[in-house]
Scaffold this active site. Structure first.
Site, PDB file in Angstrom:
ATOM      1  CG  HIS A   1      -0.240   2.720   1.255  1.00  0.00           C
ATOM      2  ND1 HIS A   1       0.489   3.322  -0.036  1.00  0.00           N
ATOM      3  CD2 HIS A   1       0.114   3.907   2.058  1.00  0.00           C
ATOM      4  CE1 HIS A   1       1.248   4.477   0.187  1.00  0.00           C
ATOM      5  NE2 HIS A   1       0.964   4.844   1.370  1.00  0.00           N
TER       6      HIS A   1
ATOM      7  CG  ASP B   1       2.013   1.298  -2.521  1.00  0.00           C
ATOM      8  OD1 ASP B   1       2.828   1.194  -2.001  1.00  0.00           O
ATOM      9  OD2 ASP B   1       0.882   1.741  -2.367  1.00  0.00           O
TER      10      ASP B   1
END
EC number: 3.1.-.-
Lengths: 560, 560
Positions: A371, A198
């Site tokens: 994140h 990611d």
């Protein structure tokens, strides 16, 4: 497909989610057998008026439906599951695998669509292993801002792959267990050929905030607030919702949930045991007036300034039950999605205007804190020590930043794959490279009931119409004489305020008559296309000279 | 006006710049005599398609033209001078006062407009004092990111006012002298009744960055860059332009200036001595290929992702002379204006895609670093020790933050004025309050040659057209029979892709015929308005059912 042993390679084809945030969908293909990871949507850009969502282009799967072994979902956010209702039938209802929460959200959403077949989704949990043809997939828990988010450990004939899913490392999460580094280390012992990681947070320095730190910040507001607390967040941030409910219970506040998607998600999550709410905590909004302000929390949608969501309706005094007053504290408890900054600012000003106190912490302003940031991303690379590295999820600038992190961790540049949607990555034990040919990956737009029918032409027209409006000219022409009968009709919208432009319209009508009479003439066969082109060009030029605007000009000529 | 001595008060009327960023214009009125501060424009919001600028509403000045003593400009940025070409004639060409640089920019811009009269602008400098009726105005230097920015010390019959202009404190500026705190202190000795202070940076912690620190950061890039440097910034950031030129000269790079507004501003500033450029530094872009990459800087516009500006044309490979290549360093050296984040991201990705290295420092990302932040704003209040405090310039949330700073510095809440555009502030020695009545301050939109002719109706139509397009139906009806002749014409744009919607169109035509035939009938007098309404409603409903889109439906009925 490739036959000789030497050439046997895995194909990886990202259909969405690379070079953009959202619309995640990826294909793994081994000798024609296909595994799909996620099927998400994304929001349209500003220059796509009227478009509801953008979904992945699945042309590549056409004719390959029978080879699809299954779809695995990493978690229940719409950028990973949102395209299901539009695409699942087209890919022939392959087997689906998701956590109970993601499964619940997918199934609940299907109810909003006139779908022919009920979906069957197999529940998987932390540690579940499924075997799909040449692929073995093990799901492992990864922290994010929704429970039951899973990274994927994928065994393939050429080696092991790790797909991180959206993730962050959190040693003190809320409503979830801390990151299981032992497990991650155990996975890495099996030798990782490729790590797909990611990139969304790869431009952010340091470490993402722990959810418990966010809780602490929220608690400061709860401690001080004397009036009502109105907390706005995404309906999908289940962990944030949990935090606000826990704090409300701690500080003796009842919680009114406002907003359809918020209520739906709370219901699903609570029923499946992901959200803990004490009996008596929830209250219907219509009864909040009966309690003192200090006993009330309103949990609602609209932190992005969405026009129809609850918070905006409160700000514009259009909400049927809620009006702001001095003493109210409004909390924006989610990041601002890039592009929404102006709308959120206007919303905030509206709240200030009504004397509310507004809290909008910068520290929460990093993609909702869900994140991994630079330090975490480096740590993930250190743990997995992959041979090849492939940054996924995020804008190109984020993927480049993630690639540079990998380089800084000792992965040789030639082993780092920088690819975009639609590119075909060839991976085997020895090498990884991007093929020259691509598969279609351009935007498929959803607008109302139409999927893919709004394309470049329609969008370009919408933008032209938006900029300077339109100008329809209807002229009735006598077939015999070739001359205009009466005065042409003009219908114009979005160009000038007609009532104050009578002179301009009169001059335009006159000009239309002269153009048509001149070009049509009376000598039999008339080239009406030419006449219309003349009207379009000359009237366009005329209006531009008068106004410096370029409305879309549409001449209609009727022969009678 | 007020007659008794007791009631004599100053009126302050902000016509723009409060509750928004830009469009600054303020009126000071003493017994009917009017002083104007600045006449700026601002950029339109996203939901104002086709609009070029928004300018202040000057209805209040109608009929008062003769009482306008003059307009003083604080500095040469368009949000302070940009409305001049649209408004100066309407207010009767009053005397104008500006620094030589602001004057140069205003006069140069006038050349782009077909204005009847050449403007006369009196040059003022640091320390200039002008007397305009009851007002005495002293201009004092304030640091910003353009040279010759002046705060105003205004003597009025009821006391002294300070207007900070846009400002920051800078102890080591570039191309400018450091903040003159002695001077500020001297001003404050004269007892300040009211401080009007820039709020743009009031939500930012700490102190703005010194321009020389920004230089240092830029120099890091110059030190390392091996290929060309492409530096994008605002054409109006004269000090940033100077920095990049100084660094280019230091590192042996020639500078190519690209972009009309950039070239114009460089020319004006250089001619007036505000920009120091060594002979031989500037180079025409067409010759840059003749020099090694390491000897080239391109200074250009487009750091906001503006579609027509240089940087975007480079990114999209539409620039006639410049193509990116590996080794190029692209510097975004200005803040991202809220609302432009997505466009800038897409631009950045485009640059990465062409293998350029992209530098976009967060630290430069605070409104170009030109505005005082919390510590500076507090310091300004401490220096001036005003009786009354009035936060100006900025969104409401910024003005509220500035008001809270003033409270923290000991200004009593009742002495802090929180006002919005169009409100009338009454100020005398004893009190300051906001009147109940307001003057018009709503947006005046500029679109092409039209000023103020695009209003709510036109904008609403544009938005409807943008969302789902339009659908014109032209039916020819026989006057005798009241029945539709032939097949109705349909012209649609932005709704569906017509070539793929033949069935839908055929069904719609059929429906139109039946609606018209039914409602018009054949019994003499026909209510055509009713017929059209029926077509509009029923076809609208029909198309919505089929597509869930709501194009603007425009029926045209022609009787023959």
């Amino acid at each position: 497909m490739e036959k000789t042993k030497k050439q046997l390679s895995l194909k990886i084809i990202p259909l969405g989610g690379l070079g953009e945030v959202g619309r995640n969908m990826m294909i793994l293909e081994w000798q024609g057998k296909i595994l799909i990871i996620d099927m998400g949507f994304r929001m349209p850009e500003e220059d796509m008026p009227g478009v509801d969502y953008i979904i992945p282009n699945i042309s590549y799967l056409k004719g390959r439906e029978k080879n699809i072994l299954g779809v695995v979902f990493t978690h229940g956010h719409y950028d990973h599951i949102g395209a299901v209702p539009y695409l699942i039938e087209k890919i022939g209802y392959p087997p689906l695998f998701a956590s109970p929460l993601a499964r619940g959200i997918i199934l609940r959403r299907q109810e909003d669509f006139p779908i022919k077949r009920k979906l069957e989704i197999k529940s998987i949990r932390n540690g579940s292993i499924i075997k799909l043809g040449p692929f073995g997939v093990e799901f492992f828990r990864q922290n994010h801002n929704i429970p039951d988010n899973f990274g994927l450990f994928i065994q393939t004939p050429i080696g092991n792959l790790v797909h991180t899913s959206d993730f962050k490392f959190d040693s003190s999460p809320v409503n979830d267990l801390p990151t299981d580094f032992k497990k991650l280390n155990r996975i890495s012992l099996q030798k990782i050929l490729l790590l797909m990681s990611d990139s969304t947070g790869a431009e952010e320095e340091g470490h993402s905030f722990s959810e418990s730190l966010i809780s602490k910040n929220l608690e400061e507001i709860f401690k001080k607030a004397k009036g009502r607390i109105i907390a706005a967040t995404f309906a999908s941030l289940i962990n944030r919702i949990q935090q606000i409910i826990i704090l409300s219970e701690k500080y003796g506040r009842k919680v009114a949930i406002e907003g359809y998607s918020m209520r739906t998600n709370v219901e699903i999550s609570r029923n499946l045991g992901y959200l803990k709410i004490k009996k008596g905590t929830l209250i219907n909004t219509k009864y909040i007036e009966k309690l003192p302000d200090s006993k009330i929390t309103v949990l609602c949608t609209g932190a992005q300034g969405e026009g129809q969501a609850v918070l905006m309706r409160i700000a514009t005094k259009e909400h049927p039950l809620l009006r702001l007053k001095g003493g109210d504290s409004v909390i924006f408890s989610s990041s601002v999605i890039p592009g929404n900054e102006r709308t959120v600012q206007i919303l905030k000003d509206g709240l200030y205007r009504q004397k509310a106190e507004v809290f909008h912490y910068r520290m929460m302003d990093i993609h909702a804190g869900g994140h991994a940031q630079r330090e975490e991303l480096k740590k993930m690379i250190k743990i997995m020590r992959p041979k090849f590295f492939f940054p996924i999820h995020g804008q190109l600038s984020m993927m480049v930043a993630n690639a540079n992190l990998a380089k800084s961790q000792g992965i040789p540049e030639r082993n780092i794959i920088l690819a975009e949607n639609g590119q075909i990555i060839i991976l085997n034990r020895k090498e990884a490279f991007v093929q020259n040919k691509t598969v279609p990956s351009n935007y498929v737009m959803v607008d109302g009931l139409g999927v893919g029918d709004v394309g470049e032409v329609v969008l370009r027209d919408r933008k032209t119409l938006a900029k300077d409006g339109m100008f329809v000219i209807v002229a009735v022409v006598d077939r015999q004489t070739g001359r205009v009968r009466g005065s042409p009709d003009i219908i114009s919208r979005g160009f000038v305020y007609l009532r104050e432009s009578k002179e301009l319209l009169a001059a335009t009508r006159k000009k239309v008559i002269s153009i048509v009479n001149q070009t049509a003439g009376s000598d039999g066969v008339v080239n009406w296309t030419y006449v219309k082109d003349e009207v379009r060009n000359k009237i366009g030029q005329f209006l531009y000279t008068k106004t410096q605007r370029r409305p879309m000009i549409l001449p209609v000529i009727i022969e009678v």
